[in-house]
Design a protein around this motif. Structure first.
Motif, mmCIF file in Angstrom:
data_model
loop_
_atom_site.group_PDB
_atom_site.id
_atom_site.type_symbol
_atom_site.label_atom_id
_atom_site.label_comp_id
_atom_site.label_asym_id
_atom_site.label_seq_id
_atom_site.Cartn_x
_atom_site.Cartn_y
_atom_site.Cartn_z
ATOM 1 N N ALA A 165 0.818 -1.206 0.000
ATOM 2 C CA ALA A 165 0.000 0.000 0.000
ATOM 3 C C ALA A 165 0.855 1.261 0.000
ATOM 4 N N GLU A 166 2.054 1.173 0.559
ATOM 5 C CA GLU A 166 2.949 2.322 0.575
ATOM 6 C C GLU A 166 3.669 2.487 -0.758
ATOM 7 N N SER A 167 3.629 1.460 -1.594
ATOM 8 C CA SER A 167 4.433 1.476 -2.808
ATOM 9 C C SER A 167 3.748 2.249 -3.921
ATOM 10 N N GLY A 168 4.565 2.636 -4.930
ATOM 11 C CA GLY A 168 4.017 3.309 -6.093
ATOM 12 C C GLY A 168 3.121 2.405 -6.905
ATOM 13 N N ALA A 169 3.339 1.087 -6.843
ATOM 14 C CA ALA A 169 2.532 0.146 -7.607
ATOM 15 C C ALA A 169 1.078 0.179 -7.154
ATOM 16 N N PHE A 170 0.856 0.215 -5.851
ATOM 17 C CA PHE A 170 -0.518 0.240 -5.346
ATOM 18 C C PHE A 170 -1.189 1.560 -5.709
ATOM 19 N N ALA A 171 -0.452 2.660 -5.614
ATOM 20 C CA ALA A 171 -0.992 3.967 -6.002
ATOM 21 C C ALA A 171 -1.364 3.963 -7.479
ATOM 22 N N ALA A 172 -0.516 3.338 -8.319
ATOM 23 C CA ALA A 172 -0.804 3.252 -9.748
ATOM 24 C C ALA A 172 -2.074 2.436 -9.993
ATOM 25 N N PHE A 173 -2.218 1.324 -9.278
ATOM 26 C CA PHE A 173 -3.429 0.497 -9.396
ATOM 27 C C PHE A 173 -4.677 1.316 -9.062
ATOM 28 N N GLU A 174 -4.646 2.061 -7.951
ATOM 29 C CA GLU A 174 -5.811 2.842 -7.544
ATOM 30 C C GLU A 174 -6.146 3.914 -8.578
ATOM 31 N N GLN A 175 -5.124 4.566 -9.116
ATOM 32 C CA GLN A 175 -5.350 5.612 -10.109
ATOM 33 C C GLN A 175 -5.926 5.031 -11.406
ATOM 34 N N ILE A 176 -5.416 3.893 -11.828
ATOM 35 C CA ILE A 176 -5.917 3.267 -13.051
ATOM 36 C C ILE A 176 -7.351 2.781 -12.854
ATOM 37 N N LYS A 177 -7.637 2.230 -11.697
ATOM 38 C CA LYS A 177 -8.996 1.776 -11.396
ATOM 39 C C LYS A 177 -9.975 2.951 -11.457
ATOM 40 N N LYS A 178 -9.604 4.083 -10.846
ATOM 41 C CA LYS A 178 -10.463 5.269 -10.897
ATOM 42 C C LYS A 178 -10.612 5.777 -12.325
ATOM 43 N N HIS A 179 -9.527 5.685 -13.096
ATOM 44 C CA HIS A 179 -9.569 6.130 -14.488
ATOM 45 C C HIS A 179 -10.560 5.285 -15.292
ATOM 46 N N LEU A 180 -10.538 3.981 -15.090
ATOM 47 C CA LEU A 180 -11.474 3.102 -15.787
ATOM 48 C C LEU A 180 -12.913 3.432 -15.390
ATOM 49 N N GLU A 181 -13.142 3.670 -14.120
ATOM 50 C CA GLU A 181 -14.496 3.943 -13.629
ATOM 51 C C GLU A 181 -15.035 5.273 -14.150
ATOM 52 N N GLY A 182 -14.142 6.241 -14.380
ATOM 53 C CA GLY A 182 -14.596 7.547 -14.844
ATOM 54 C C GLY A 182 -14.560 7.726 -16.345
ATOM 55 N N SER A 183 -13.855 6.844 -17.058
ATOM 56 C CA SER A 183 -13.651 7.046 -18.500
ATOM 57 C C SER A 183 -13.956 5.796 -19.313
ATOM 58 N N TYR A 184 -14.864 4.944 -18.819
ATOM 59 C CA TYR A 184 -15.133 3.677 -19.499
ATOM 60 C C TYR A 184 -15.707 3.884 -20.898
ATOM 61 N N ARG A 185 -16.252 5.090 -21.189
ATOM 62 C CA ARG A 185 -16.814 5.357 -22.513
ATOM 63 C C ARG A 185 -15.727 5.525 -23.571
ATOM 64 N N GLU A 186 -14.505 5.808 -23.119
ATOM 65 C CA GLU A 186 -13.427 6.098 -24.055
ATOM 66 C C GLU A 186 -12.785 4.812 -24.583
ATOM 67 N N ASN A 187 -12.016 4.955 -25.631
ATOM 68 C CA ASN A 187 -11.307 3.818 -26.221
ATOM 69 C C ASN A 187 -10.029 3.586 -25.414
#
Length: 284
Positions: A165-187
């Motif tokens: 959870a402290e690592s950059g990998a977990f932060a990247a996962f959370e950001q990508i997950k939020k990106h998918l949830e907010g931009s699922y209409r995009e290609n």
């Protein structure tokens, strides 16, 4: 998971902001309900059949029937928010199903969260207490809504590994997950997102499987499918337009993916919903 957090219904018995004194001791009195104890500050011990040291940023979940005693350290009294509640699962699929009381949530007894998540969870507990206290005379619907958000979040992040959870990998996962949830209409392209957030595609998939039960592409298809079902049931948009609104730019591709996930074509699904029929068991 034996239940889905979207189907939870709750009844709060009590929310208490507990400020203890040095050497404070107490026993869990109401044992026939679910209980959450969020530690805002201080240090202490929770005693079941084993001693558990607790401190700020930790959460204890007590299932109904579990007996526990508590005490604060003399040098650092505990400050806690306690939420006592009942919960059940109530599913709606064309019509209401039966209410199924939940005997135990799939949460660990004790969880430790890193600073960023602890700050988020602590604020949710503070809000639940404030809304509960303010709503005593008029009911506690707002506090119960906050508790539903809180439980959804706790199930979503599960018990995090501190180092991960402290690592950059977990932060990247959370950001990508939020990106998918907010931009699922995009290609969207998962490999490109992984590159942008500096995480390998294989490790990203591993994190998605751990925290959502799906790979990133499956999770994106799940998001799109949920939206498509709603459009088909509650609007008269043509199938091609529904597909476009959900991120599919070819009607054939949308229909093929929809049938794969739902067992019927988009048009057949819409017709079944309009007739009030239950659709086949989904695969997502």
């Amino acid at each position: 998971m034996p239940y889905h957090t979207n189907n939870l219904v709750l009844h709060i018995h009590f929310v208490l902001d507990k400020i203890t004194y040095p050497g404070w001791e107490d026993v869990r009195n109401l044992v026939n309900v679910h209980s959450l104890y969020w530690i805002h500050g201080g240090e202490g011990t929770f005693l079941t059949n084993t001693e558990h040291k607790v401190q700020a940023g930790m959460l204890a979940y007590l299932k109904p029937g579990l007996e526990m005693s508590m005490r604060s350290e003399p040098h650092a009294p505990l400050r806690m928010t306690m939420v006592l509640f009942d919960c059940a699962e109530l599913i709606y699929d064309v019509m209401w199903g039966e209410v199924k009381p939940i005997n135990k949530l799939t949460l660990p007894f004790l969880s430790q969260y890193p600073p960023k998540q602890a700050e988020e969870l602590g604020e949710l507990f503070r809000e639940a207490h404030e809304d509960w206290f303010a709503g005593i005379a008029a009911g506690a619907s707002i506090a119960q809504s906050k508790l539903q958000i809180l439980l959804h979040r706790l199930h979503q992040i599960e018990q995090p590994d501190w180092n991960l959870a402290e690592s950059g990998a977990f932060a990247a996962f959370e950001q990508i997950k939020k990106h998918l949830e907010g931009s699922y209409r995009e290609n969207l392209r998962i490999e490109q997102l992984a590159k942008e957030y500096s995480i390998s595609a294989s490790y990203l998939r591993k994190l998605f499987l751990k925290y959502t039960g799906m790979g990133p592409k499956e999770y994106l298809n799940h998001l799109r499918n949920q939206q498509a079902c709603g459009y088909l049931q509650f609007t008269d948009y043509p199938v091609k337009e529904v597909g476009r609104l959900c991120g599919y730019f070819e009607e054939f591709h949308f229909s093929k993916m929809f049938k794969l996930l739902n067992g019927v074509s988009p048009s057949a699904y819409r017709a079944m919903q309009r007739r009030g029929e239950q659709h086949p068991e989904k695969k997502d």
